[in-house]
Design a protein around this motif. Structure first.
Motif, PDB file in Angstrom:
ATOM      1  N   LEU A 192       0.608  -1.176  -0.112  1.00 51.58           N
ATOM      2  CA  LEU A 192       0.008   0.308  -0.199  1.00 51.58           C
ATOM      3  C   LEU A 192       0.950   1.318   0.063  1.00 51.58           C
ATOM      4  O   LEU A 192       0.500   2.360  -0.928  1.00 51.58           O
ATOM      5  CB  LEU A 192      -0.977   0.247   1.192  1.00 51.58           C
ATOM      6  N   MET A 225     -12.348   4.928   4.669  1.00 50.50           N
ATOM      7  CA  MET A 225     -11.626   2.643   4.083  1.00 50.50           C
ATOM      8  C   MET A 225     -12.127   2.474   5.682  1.00 50.50           C
ATOM      9  O   MET A 225     -11.425   3.407   6.806  1.00 50.50           O
ATOM     10  CB  MET A 225     -10.403   3.011   4.334  1.00 50.50           C
ATOM     11  N   LYS A 231     -10.740   0.024   7.737  1.00 47.16           N
ATOM     12  CA  LYS A 231      -9.231  -0.994   7.722  1.00 47.16           C
ATOM     13  C   LYS A 231      -9.254  -2.336   8.930  1.00 47.16           C
ATOM     14  O   LYS A 231     -10.007  -2.346   9.640  1.00 47.16           O
ATOM     15  CB  LYS A 231      -8.425   0.222   8.297  1.00 47.16           C
ATOM     16  N   ASP A 266     -17.605   0.496  -2.154  1.00 44.73           N
ATOM     17  CA  ASP A 266     -16.915   0.973  -3.479  1.00 44.73           C
ATOM     18  C   ASP A 266     -16.396  -0.114  -3.544  1.00 44.73           C
ATOM     19  O   ASP A 266     -16.333  -0.993  -5.609  1.00 44.73           O
ATOM     20  CB  ASP A 266     -16.178   2.466  -3.437  1.00 44.73           C
ATOM     21  N   ALA A 267     -15.263  -0.931  -3.050  1.00 43.92           N
ATOM     22  CA  ALA A 267     -14.576  -1.580  -3.664  1.00 43.92           C
ATOM     23  C   ALA A 267     -13.547  -2.175  -2.654  1.00 43.92           C
ATOM     24  O   ALA A 267     -13.742  -2.198  -1.073  1.00 43.92           O
ATOM     25  CB  ALA A 267     -13.117  -1.351  -4.122  1.00 43.92           C
ATOM     26  N   ILE A 303     -10.774  -4.501  -0.740  1.00 43.31           N
ATOM     27  CA  ILE A 303      -9.577  -4.239  -1.507  1.00 43.31           C
ATOM     28  C   ILE A 303      -8.821  -5.001  -1.479  1.00 43.31           C
ATOM     29  O   ILE A 303      -7.776  -5.470  -1.904  1.00 43.31           O
ATOM     30  CB  ILE A 303      -8.792  -2.940  -0.901  1.00 43.31           C
ATOM     31  N   ALA A 304      -8.911  -5.625  -0.012  1.00 42.70           N
ATOM     32  CA  ALA A 304      -7.986  -7.156   0.458  1.00 42.70           C
ATOM     33  C   ALA A 304      -8.748  -8.025  -0.191  1.00 42.70           C
ATOM     34  O   ALA A 304      -9.743  -8.266  -0.287  1.00 42.70           O
ATOM     35  CB  ALA A 304      -8.196  -6.951   2.651  1.00 42.70           C
ATOM     36  N   GLU A 305      -7.976  -9.291  -0.555  1.00 39.24           N
ATOM     37  CA  GLU A 305      -8.284 -10.366  -1.062  1.00 39.24           C
ATOM     38  C   GLU A 305      -8.383 -11.340   0.073  1.00 39.24           C
ATOM     39  O   GLU A 305      -7.793 -11.758   0.809  1.00 39.24           O
ATOM     40  CB  GLU A 305      -7.261 -11.427  -2.130  1.00 39.24           C
ATOM     41  N   THR A 347      -4.304  -1.865   7.971  1.00 40.10           N
ATOM     42  CA  THR A 347      -4.361  -1.969   6.224  1.00 40.10           C
ATOM     43  C   THR A 347      -6.080  -2.032   5.778  1.00 40.10           C
ATOM     44  O   THR A 347      -7.240  -2.242   6.172  1.00 40.10           O
ATOM     45  CB  THR A 347      -4.058  -3.946   6.046  1.00 40.10           C
ATOM     46  N   PRO A 348      -5.846  -0.608   5.201  1.00 37.89           N
ATOM     47  CA  PRO A 348      -7.463  -0.921   4.305  1.00 37.89           C
ATOM     48  C   PRO A 348      -7.460  -2.400   3.423  1.00 37.89           C
ATOM     49  O   PRO A 348      -7.324  -2.629   3.048  1.00 37.89           O
ATOM     50  CB  PRO A 348      -6.990   0.259   2.532  1.00 37.89           C
ATOM     51  N   VAL A 402     -12.288  -2.138   2.939  1.00 37.03           N
ATOM     52  CA  VAL A 402     -12.952  -2.818   2.754  1.00 37.03           C
ATOM     53  C   VAL A 402     -13.604  -0.505   1.994  1.00 37.03           C
ATOM     54  O   VAL A 402     -12.839   0.455   3.372  1.00 37.03           O
ATOM     55  CB  VAL A 402     -14.580  -2.708   2.937  1.00 37.03           C
ATOM     56  N   ARG A 403     -13.452  -0.521   0.628  1.00 39.13           N
ATOM     57  CA  ARG A 403     -13.490   1.192   0.444  1.00 39.13           C
ATOM     58  C   ARG A 403     -14.607   1.433   0.203  1.00 39.13           C
ATOM     59  O   ARG A 403     -15.904   1.298  -0.621  1.00 39.13           O
ATOM     60  CB  ARG A 403     -12.734   1.803  -1.149  1.00 39.13           C
TER      61      ARG A 403
END
Length: 144
Positions: free
Chosen positions: A40, A61, A63, A115-116, A118-120, A129-130, A132-133
């Motif tokens: 990131l 975000m 986190k 919106d997204a 982000i983490a897999e 760590t972000p 979800v946005r």
């Protein structure tokens, strides 16, 4: 001496500012490991150079509050907690972080629209760590 959440946030900020990825503190009866996601940091540097779009400032975000492996769905279910475009309320569970045998929820800090993610799933995430946005709901937002 107990460690407070604010202490962990301060340590994570020190790690991020100093360019250190990981620290581990061990005392009798206490072990704390903090991991900062360097991918990131690299992405943030690249995006600053490319002059990010002003619309990105409107996102919030969600986190990770702990270090572990991210899970988008509960281990007994196939369907993820959230998907892009889904409307959520503040405090909603967005995913889980697995720490050993335990799962810690990642909660929405605000109501809005995902919106997204982000983490897999399965990825190692660190404190802050972000995950979800979220596009927050606000007066005048056509998504309300």
């Amino acid at each position: 001496m107990p460690i407070e959440t604010t202490d962990i946030a301060r340590l994570a900020q020190i790690l991020e500012n100093s360019g250190v990825d990981t620290i581990e503190i061990e005392e009798s009866g206490l072990t704390l490991k903090l991991v900062v996601d360097t991918r990131l940091r690299t992405a943030a540097s690249a995006s600053r150079a490319a002059a990010t779009a002003p619309a990105a400032d409107h996102f919030v975000m969600a986190k990770a509050d702990v270090a572990g492996h991210f899970r988008a769905a509960h281990p007994w279910q196939d369907k993820p907690f959230v998907a892009p475009g889904q409307r959520i309320e503040a405090g909603a569970t967005l995913g889980l972080v697995k720490i050993g045998l335990l799962y810690a929820p990642v909660v929405a800090p605000t109501a809005g629209v995902v919106d997204a993610v982000i983490a897999e799933t399965g990825a190692m995430v660190g404190y802050g760590t972000p995950i979800v946005r979220i596009l927050p709901l606000a007066p005048g937002n056509p998504l309300n």
